[in-house]
Design a protein around this motif. Structure first.
Motif, PDB file in Angstrom:
ATOM      1  N   PHE A 132      11.980  25.551  11.963  1.00 42.82           N
ATOM      2  CA  PHE A 132      12.916  26.455  11.282  1.00 42.82           C
ATOM      3  C   PHE A 132      12.509  26.640   9.821  1.00 42.82           C
ATOM      4  N   VAL A 133      12.221  25.543   9.112  1.00 39.19           N
ATOM      5  CA  VAL A 133      11.851  25.687   7.696  1.00 39.19           C
ATOM      6  C   VAL A 133      10.461  26.294   7.553  1.00 39.19           C
ATOM      7  N   VAL A 147      16.609  32.722  14.969  1.00 40.61           N
ATOM      8  CA  VAL A 147      15.924  31.495  15.402  1.00 40.61           C
ATOM      9  C   VAL A 147      16.872  30.305  15.345  1.00 40.61           C
ATOM     10  N   GLY A 148      17.615  30.162  14.247  1.00 42.46           N
ATOM     11  CA  GLY A 148      18.543  29.039  14.118  1.00 42.46           C
ATOM     12  C   GLY A 148      19.618  29.046  15.179  1.00 42.46           C
ATOM     13  N   VAL A 152      20.061  26.040  18.165  1.00 41.90           N
ATOM     14  CA  VAL A 152      21.316  25.309  18.356  1.00 41.90           C
ATOM     15  C   VAL A 152      21.892  25.594  19.738  1.00 41.90           C
ATOM     16  N   ARG A 153      21.901  26.854  20.141  1.00 42.31           N
ATOM     17  CA  ARG A 153      22.494  27.230  21.430  1.00 42.31           C
ATOM     18  C   ARG A 153      21.791  26.559  22.598  1.00 42.31           C
ATOM     19  N   ARG A 161      22.642  18.527  12.146  1.00 41.79           N
ATOM     20  CA  ARG A 161      21.323  17.968  11.839  1.00 41.79           C
ATOM     21  C   ARG A 161      20.414  19.022  11.199  1.00 41.79           C
ATOM     22  N   LEU A 162      20.473  20.241  11.716  1.00 43.49           N
ATOM     23  CA  LEU A 162      19.668  21.312  11.142  1.00 43.49           C
ATOM     24  C   LEU A 162      20.067  21.564   9.695  1.00 43.49           C
ATOM     25  N   ARG A 163      21.365  21.627   9.433  1.00 43.16           N
ATOM     26  CA  ARG A 163      21.830  21.857   8.058  1.00 43.16           C
ATOM     27  C   ARG A 163      21.399  20.735   7.120  1.00 43.16           C
TER      28      ARG A 163
END
Length: 314
Positions: A132-133, A147-148, A152-153, A161-163
């Protein structure tokens, strides 16, 4: 002799020219229709489909241990909904491990933090939050939110965790990654739902709820709806069908939408042209309905932030 030595090389997997020559193949043979040249000095048998996994394996071959597929290459291995992006990408452990390749982008792992790497099949690739980054270097805001939402979905990473990972990221375009992750939501079923939601919020409208199930207490049959403002009984749905698959399904949808209107709810249906070709009209429809329903927070005039992300075709 040469044929016997050649059998030691599995040509159905990407291989280096140097290994081919050692196994008894010649440059003349490598130039025939029997082989694909995937990258400079990297080949595979021509009957092998050039899947994202094969291309990633080929990209990794010339590099040292510890190298992993990253950026757009990792995204394709993860089957993420990204636009067509040129080149394959790998990330090497140190600057000394870099190699100049005209058809490959070679990145160096950040020294300040340990990169997150996962194994997909037999491939080392960037883990979900890492890719993602990385994609923040390649994608615009809306595509990165797509993408994000997908990550997650599909359970590749939890939203919290992503945040947290993005908040601690200090690599390239960190601010862009943080701006995008702020819009990532759970339960988003498709990229076009993401795009429709982003069109709405970038115009300054209150953010709708995502894929909420309403039932008899709400005056509806039990069903999930893409985007909604339950406080004013408004639903917006994306319909991606290019044609009516079955008359029965079409009639069922008409009956359902009529029942929704009879219950005091309003449903607006948006198709792809309402996002790509004429987003202004889509926003006008939603804006007028939300103002008529007196949704709190609806501005008298929409912001223009959406325009650079949804330019339309007219």
């Amino acid at each position: 002799m040469g044929a016997a030595r050649e059998t030691t090389l599995d040509v159905r997997r990407p291989f280096l020219r140097s290994d081919a020559l050692t196994a008894g193949l010649t440059d003349k043979q490598l130039r025939t229709a029997r082989f694909h040249r995937i990258h400079v000095g990297v080949y595979v048998a021509s009957e092998v489909a050039l899947t994202p996994e094969v291309r990633a394996a080929a990209a990794l071959l010339p590099f040292a241990d510890g190298t992993y597929a990253s950026h757009a290459t990792a995204a394709r291995v993860w089957r993420l909904p990204v636009p067509t992006l040129p080149e394959e990408h790998v990330t090497v452990p140190t600057a000394a491990d870099r190699r100049r390749r005209s058809d490959l982008r070679c990145h160096v792992a950040p020294a300040a933090s340990e990169p997150l790497v996962a194994t997909v099949g037999t491939l080392r690739v960037s883990a979900a939050e890492q890719v993602f980054v990385e994609l923040a270097e390649q994608l615009a805001l809306v595509d990165l939110v797509v993408v994000g939402d997908h990550l997650v979905r599909h359970g590749h990473v939890r939203l919290d965790r992503l945040r947290a990972f993005v908040a601690g990221w200090r690599g390239p375009r960190a601010a862009h990654a943080r701006a995008a992750v702020a819009f990532v939501r759970e339960r988003v079923d498709s990229p076009m739902e993401t795009r429709l939601r982003m069109l709405i919020v970038l115009a300054g409208l209150p953010e709708p709820r995502v894929n909420i199930t309403y039932g008899e207490d709400d005056g509806l049959t039990f069903r999930r709806y893409d985007l909604s403002w339950p406080e004013v009984r408004v639903i917006v749905e994306y319909d991606g069908r290019h044609h009516i698959e079955r008359v029965e399904q079409w009639e069922s949808d008409l009956d359902r939408r009529e029942a929704i209107d009879n219950s005091g709810w309003r449903i607006l249906v948006v198709v792809s042209s309402g996002i790509y070709a004429d987003p202004a009209r889509t926003l006008d429809r939603i804006h007028r309905l939300l103002r008529a329903r007196r949704l709190p927070g609806v501005p008298a005039q929409l912001r223009d932030d959406w325009r650079r992300h949804f330019p339309g075709r007219g």
